[in-house]
Design an enzyme around this catalytic site. Structure first.
Site, PDB file in Angstrom:
ATOM      1  N   HIS A   1     -42.451 101.904  70.485  1.00 58.54           N
ATOM      2  CA  HIS A   1     -41.388 101.196  71.224  1.00 58.54           C
ATOM      3  C   HIS A   1     -40.254 100.786  70.282  1.00 58.54           C
ATOM      4  O   HIS A   1     -39.089 100.775  70.664  1.00 58.54           O
ATOM      5  CB  HIS A   1     -41.943  99.936  71.895  1.00 58.54           C
ATOM      6  CG  HIS A   1     -42.617 100.185  73.216  1.00 58.54           C
ATOM      7  ND1 HIS A   1     -41.973 100.715  74.299  1.00 58.54           N
ATOM      8  CD2 HIS A   1     -43.901  99.966  73.624  1.00 58.54           C
ATOM      9  CE1 HIS A   1     -42.816 100.810  75.329  1.00 58.54           C
ATOM     10  NE2 HIS A   1     -43.996 100.358  74.938  1.00 58.54           N
TER      11      HIS A   1
ATOM     12  N   GLN B   1     -38.986  95.617  75.117  1.00 57.12           N
ATOM     13  CA  GLN B   1     -39.370  95.730  76.529  1.00 57.12           C
ATOM     14  C   GLN B   1     -38.848  94.562  77.362  1.00 57.12           C
ATOM     15  O   GLN B   1     -38.814  94.657  78.589  1.00 57.12           O
ATOM     16  CB  GLN B   1     -40.896  95.825  76.665  1.00 57.12           C
ATOM     17  CG  GLN B   1     -41.454  97.138  76.104  1.00 57.12           C
ATOM     18  CD  GLN B   1     -42.958  97.210  76.274  1.00 57.12           C
ATOM     19  OE1 GLN B   1     -43.703  96.753  75.420  1.00 57.12           O
ATOM     20  NE2 GLN B   1     -43.415  97.763  77.385  1.00 57.12           N
TER      21      GLN B   1
ATOM     22  N   CYS C   1     -48.306 101.843  80.194  1.00 53.40           N
ATOM     23  CA  CYS C   1     -47.277 101.035  79.525  1.00 53.40           C
ATOM     24  C   CYS C   1     -46.607 100.160  80.573  1.00 53.40           C
ATOM     25  O   CYS C   1     -46.320 100.629  81.673  1.00 53.40           O
ATOM     26  CB  CYS C   1     -46.249 101.968  78.883  1.00 53.40           C
ATOM     27  SG  CYS C   1     -44.886 101.109  78.087  1.00 53.40           S
ATOM     28  N   LEU C   2     -46.360  98.904  80.217  1.00 58.54           N
ATOM     29  CA  LEU C   2     -45.726  97.995  81.177  1.00 58.54           C
ATOM     30  C   LEU C   2     -44.322  98.469  81.553  1.00 58.54           C
ATOM     31  O   LEU C   2     -43.805  98.105  82.598  1.00 58.54           O
ATOM     32  CB  LEU C   2     -45.680  96.566  80.601  1.00 58.54           C
ATOM     33  CG  LEU C   2     -47.043  95.886  80.425  1.00 58.54           C
ATOM     34  CD1 LEU C   2     -46.895  94.554  79.702  1.00 58.54           C
ATOM     35  CD2 LEU C   2     -47.749  95.698  81.764  1.00 58.54           C
TER      36      LEU C   2
ATOM     37  N   GLY D   1     -50.387  94.700  75.200  1.00 57.71           N
ATOM     38  CA  GLY D   1     -49.420  94.781  74.108  1.00 57.71           C
ATOM     39  C   GLY D   1     -48.013  94.770  74.662  1.00 57.71           C
ATOM     40  O   GLY D   1     -47.786  95.193  75.802  1.00 57.71           O
TER      41      GLY D   1
ATOM     42  N   HIS E   1     -48.845 102.527  69.702  1.00 58.40           N
ATOM     43  CA  HIS E   1     -48.072 102.602  70.951  1.00 58.40           C
ATOM     44  C   HIS E   1     -46.895 101.621  70.887  1.00 58.40           C
ATOM     45  O   HIS E   1     -45.762 101.972  71.200  1.00 58.40           O
ATOM     46  CB  HIS E   1     -48.997 102.270  72.140  1.00 58.40           C
ATOM     47  CG  HIS E   1     -48.309 102.164  73.463  1.00 58.40           C
ATOM     48  ND1 HIS E   1     -48.564 103.015  74.511  1.00 58.40           N
ATOM     49  CD2 HIS E   1     -47.358 101.295  73.921  1.00 58.40           C
ATOM     50  CE1 HIS E   1     -47.797 102.679  75.549  1.00 58.40           C
ATOM     51  NE2 HIS E   1     -47.064 101.625  75.209  1.00 58.40           N
ATOM     52  N   GLU E   2     -47.182 100.393  70.433  1.00 59.47           N
ATOM     53  CA  GLU E   2     -46.125  99.379  70.366  1.00 59.47           C
ATOM     54  C   GLU E   2     -45.098  99.717  69.286  1.00 59.47           C
ATOM     55  O   GLU E   2     -43.900  99.482  69.459  1.00 59.47           O
ATOM     56  CB  GLU E   2     -46.723  97.993  70.102  1.00 59.47           C
ATOM     57  CG  GLU E   2     -47.688  97.478  71.160  1.00 59.47           C
ATOM     58  CD  GLU E   2     -47.177  97.613  72.581  1.00 59.47           C
ATOM     59  OE1 GLU E   2     -45.962  97.516  72.806  1.00 59.47           O
ATOM     60  OE2 GLU E   2     -48.009  97.840  73.476  1.00 59.47           O
TER      61      GLU E   2
HETATM   62 NI    NI Z   1     -45.723 100.290  76.142  1.00 64.36          NI
END
Ligand code: NI
Length: 174
Positions: free
Chosen positions: A140, A51, A94-95, A46, A136-137
């Site tokens: 963000h 991000q 998370c990235l 995701g 989660h997204e």
């Molecule tokens: Ni994330």
């Protein structure tokens, strides 16, 4: 499609609140294509636009990973209508918080309304991994990272670690 640089914590941009998309056109679709390419390259499931530095309420998700055929999902201006009281726990990463993982409990089922890749209004009932991933997204979009749910001590330890990693010079082989 272009692979973009993924911003990592600590970074003020990640804490911005993303703005609604007014019109889904070519620019937005190009952004979604780039987001997907970036996410695949980083082996994530995701990614939110913020991000890669765009404060727009856009999310891409693909739970298929490499095992099966690609199954990209696009969520623009997502709104949660219903949340289950029952919760489920996954170990999340998370990235934007590389190498760090923690168990986070979230509602097991959600119903969301959003615009798809073509700007059409959709409603989706999601549960399990997909529901967690969407939540989660969506965090963000509000400038929230999963580490914000941890104790102050744990969170500050993670941020310290990430800050140190950032100072390290790039390793090169010449
Ligand atoms: Ni994330």
């Amino acid at each position: 499609m272009t692979v973009k640089i993924i911003l990592t914590e600590p970074n003020k941009i990640l804490r911005q609140i993303s703005q609604p998309v007014e019109h889904v056109g070519e620019n937005e679709q190009r952004l979604m294509d780039d987001m997907l390419e970036t996410m695949y390259a980083a082996k994530g499931i995701g990614l939110a636009a913020i991000q890669i530095g765009f404060p727009k309420r856009i999310i891409v998700i693909d739970l298929a990973k490499d095992q099966t055929e690609k199954n990209p999902m696009y969520f623009i201006n997502p709104i949660v209508h219903n949340k289950d009281t029952e919760q489920t726990t996954y170990e999340e990463g998370c990235l934007s918080v590389p190498g760090q993982f923690a168990e986070i409990a979230r509602p097991k089922k959600i119903e969301i309304e959003y615009l798809d890749y073509h700007g059409e209004k959709k409603i989706l009932k999601a549960e399990g991994l997909l529901a967690t991933c969407i939540q989660h997204e969506m965090d963000h979009l509000e400038g929230i990272l999963f580490i914000d749910y941890l104790s102050k001590l744990k969170k500050s330890m993670i941020i310290k670690k990430l800050s140190k990693q950032k100072i390290k010079p790039e390793r090169i082989v010449v």
